[in-house]
Design a protein around this motif. Structure first.
Motif, PDB file in Angstrom:
ATOM      1  N   MET A   1       0.842  -1.209   0.000  1.00 52.29           N
ATOM      2  CA  MET A   1       0.000   0.000   0.000  1.00 52.29           C
ATOM      3  C   MET A   1       0.868   1.247   0.000  1.00 52.29           C
ATOM      4  SD  MET A   1      -3.443  -0.635   2.233  1.00 52.29           S
ATOM      5  CE  MET A   1      -2.811  -1.589   3.589  1.00 52.29           C
ATOM      6  N   ARG A   2       1.928   1.220   0.773  1.00 51.05           N
ATOM      7  CA  ARG A   2       2.847   2.366   0.801  1.00 51.05           C
ATOM      8  C   ARG A   2       3.408   2.607  -0.600  1.00 51.05           C
ATOM      9  NH1 ARG A   2       8.737   2.341   3.749  1.00 51.05           N
ATOM     10  NH2 ARG A   2       9.494   4.273   2.837  1.00 51.05           N
ATOM     11  N   ARG A   3       3.823   1.544  -1.263  1.00 49.31           N
ATOM     12  CA  ARG A   3       4.393   1.690  -2.609  1.00 49.31           C
ATOM     13  C   ARG A   3       3.365   2.198  -3.603  1.00 49.31           C
ATOM     14  NH1 ARG A   3       7.866  -3.881  -2.632  1.00 49.31           N
ATOM     15  NH2 ARG A   3       9.596  -3.081  -1.389  1.00 49.31           N
ATOM     16  N   ILE A   4       2.148   1.667  -3.523  1.00 49.77           N
ATOM     17  CA  ILE A   4       1.096   2.097  -4.444  1.00 49.77           C
ATOM     18  C   ILE A   4       0.834   3.589  -4.283  1.00 49.77           C
ATOM     19  CG2 ILE A   4      -1.381   1.932  -4.954  1.00 49.77           C
ATOM     20  CD1 ILE A   4      -1.116  -1.097  -4.127  1.00 49.77           C
ATOM     21  N   LEU A   5       0.675   4.032  -3.050  1.00 50.96           N
ATOM     22  CA  LEU A   5       0.363   5.441  -2.806  1.00 50.96           C
ATOM     23  C   LEU A   5       1.514   6.358  -3.198  1.00 50.96           C
ATOM     24  CD1 LEU A   5      -1.551   5.113   0.570  1.00 50.96           C
ATOM     25  CD2 LEU A   5      -2.504   5.669  -1.682  1.00 50.96           C
ATOM     26  N   THR A   6       2.733   5.986  -2.853  1.00 51.41           N
ATOM     27  CA  THR A   6       3.852   6.856  -3.205  1.00 51.41           C
ATOM     28  C   THR A   6       4.108   6.842  -4.708  1.00 51.41           C
ATOM     29  OG1 THR A   6       5.447   5.126  -2.620  1.00 51.41           O
ATOM     30  CG2 THR A   6       4.966   6.795  -0.945  1.00 51.41           C
ATOM     31  N   ASP A   7       3.938   5.687  -5.354  1.00 51.79           N
ATOM     32  CA  ASP A   7       4.093   5.635  -6.813  1.00 51.79           C
ATOM     33  C   ASP A   7       3.039   6.482  -7.502  1.00 51.79           C
ATOM     34  OD1 ASP A   7       6.245   3.936  -6.495  1.00 51.79           O
ATOM     35  OD2 ASP A   7       5.178   2.126  -7.150  1.00 51.79           O
ATOM     36  N   LEU A   8       1.825   6.427  -6.978  1.00 52.20           N
ATOM     37  CA  LEU A   8       0.741   7.232  -7.544  1.00 52.20           C
ATOM     38  C   LEU A   8       1.066   8.716  -7.419  1.00 52.20           C
ATOM     39  CD1 LEU A   8      -2.145   7.324  -8.728  1.00 52.20           C
ATOM     40  CD2 LEU A   8      -2.957   7.503  -6.379  1.00 52.20           C
ATOM     41  N   TYR A   9       1.544   9.110  -6.257  1.00 49.12           N
ATOM     42  CA  TYR A   9       1.878  10.513  -6.076  1.00 49.12           C
ATOM     43  C   TYR A   9       3.049  10.914  -6.973  1.00 49.12           C
ATOM     44  CZ  TYR A   9       3.399  14.940  -4.446  1.00 49.12           C
ATOM     45  OH  TYR A   9       3.784  16.244  -4.416  1.00 49.12           O
ATOM     46  N   ARG A  10       4.073  10.077  -7.026  1.00 47.99           N
ATOM     47  CA  ARG A  10       5.223  10.402  -7.880  1.00 47.99           C
ATOM     48  C   ARG A  10       4.805  10.540  -9.337  1.00 47.99           C
ATOM     49  NH1 ARG A  10       8.390   6.751  -4.246  1.00 47.99           N
ATOM     50  NH2 ARG A  10       9.663   8.180  -3.048  1.00 47.99           N
ATOM     51  N   ALA A  11       3.903   9.676  -9.784  1.00 46.91           N
ATOM     52  CA  ALA A  11       3.395   9.778 -11.158  1.00 46.91           C
ATOM     53  C   ALA A  11       2.666  11.104 -11.341  1.00 46.91           C
ATOM     54  CB  ALA A  11       2.475   8.608 -11.474  1.00 46.91           C
ATOM     55  N   GLY A  12       1.927  11.526 -10.329  1.00 51.36           N
ATOM     56  CA  GLY A  12       1.237  12.812 -10.387  1.00 51.36           C
ATOM     57  C   GLY A  12       2.207  13.961 -10.438  1.00 51.36           C
TER      58      GLY A  12
END
Length: 188
Positions: A87-98
């Motif tokens: 979950m941590r990776r998903i959320l941080t990856d999503l933010y980084r993509a943003g």
């Protein structure tokens, strides 16, 4: 199969690892509500990116977890620890993509008002926490794991102690230290 949900989850995880697809079907309803609760807490604490809803986070998590058949699941707590990391990776990856999209990407520039900027600040908090946790892991890996398990995974002190094979008192000491350390890092 045993009536204790914790043992039942562990047995189903082992059966799933051994190739029993029916075990995954029986496991899913047992873990869904707890994962949904952890995801909701994780997103509330991290104030994750607006477009991702709790259910969408669980769906993303499922897609990542379904490929982890070779993991030798120790118990329920171990499973939820892996979920917390994902979950941590998903959320941080999503933010980084943003962030990538905001800094050029393939989108046309648009005018941004003050309310949009204010709405983005909580997302920066999530990325700052992730980066601070990476730095903490370099100083003390276990303390970083305690934060990850408790903050992102929603695990209790007892569950965190089980996963890390330490006492609950050690988890509490690590938790207190890590919170103070992270606070200092985030204020810097």
């Amino acid at each position: 199969m045993t009536s204790d949900p914790s043992h039942q989850i562990t047995a189903l995880l082992q059966a799933w690892k051994d190739g029993d697809q029916e075990a995954l079907e029986r496991l899913t309803p047992l873990i869904y509500h707890e994962l949904h609760r952890a995801a909701r807490q994780c997103m509330a604490r991290g104030r994750a990116a607006e477009p991702l809803q709790t259910t969408a986070l669980i769906n993303e998590l499922y897609l990542k977890m379904v490929d982890l058949k070779r993991v030798n699941w120790q118990n329920r707590a171990h499973f939820f620890a892996i979920c917390a990391r994902q979950m941590r990776r998903i959320l941080t990856d999503l933010y980084r993509a943003g962030v990538t999209q905001k800094r050029g990407g393939t989108l046309e520039p648009i005018a941004i008002d003050v309310s949009t900027i204010c709405a983005l600040e909580p997302q920066r908090d999530l990325l700052a926490i992730d980066e601070a946790l990476e730095r903490l892991a370099q100083v003390d890996k276990r303390k970083s794991q305690v934060v990850e398990l408790r903050f992102f995974g929603g695990l209790s002190v007892k569950e965190t102690a089980e996963v890390l094979h330490v006492s609950a008192e050690t988890v509490m000491r690590d938790w207190k230290f890590a919170k103070a350390w992270l606070l200092g890092e985030l204020r810097a």
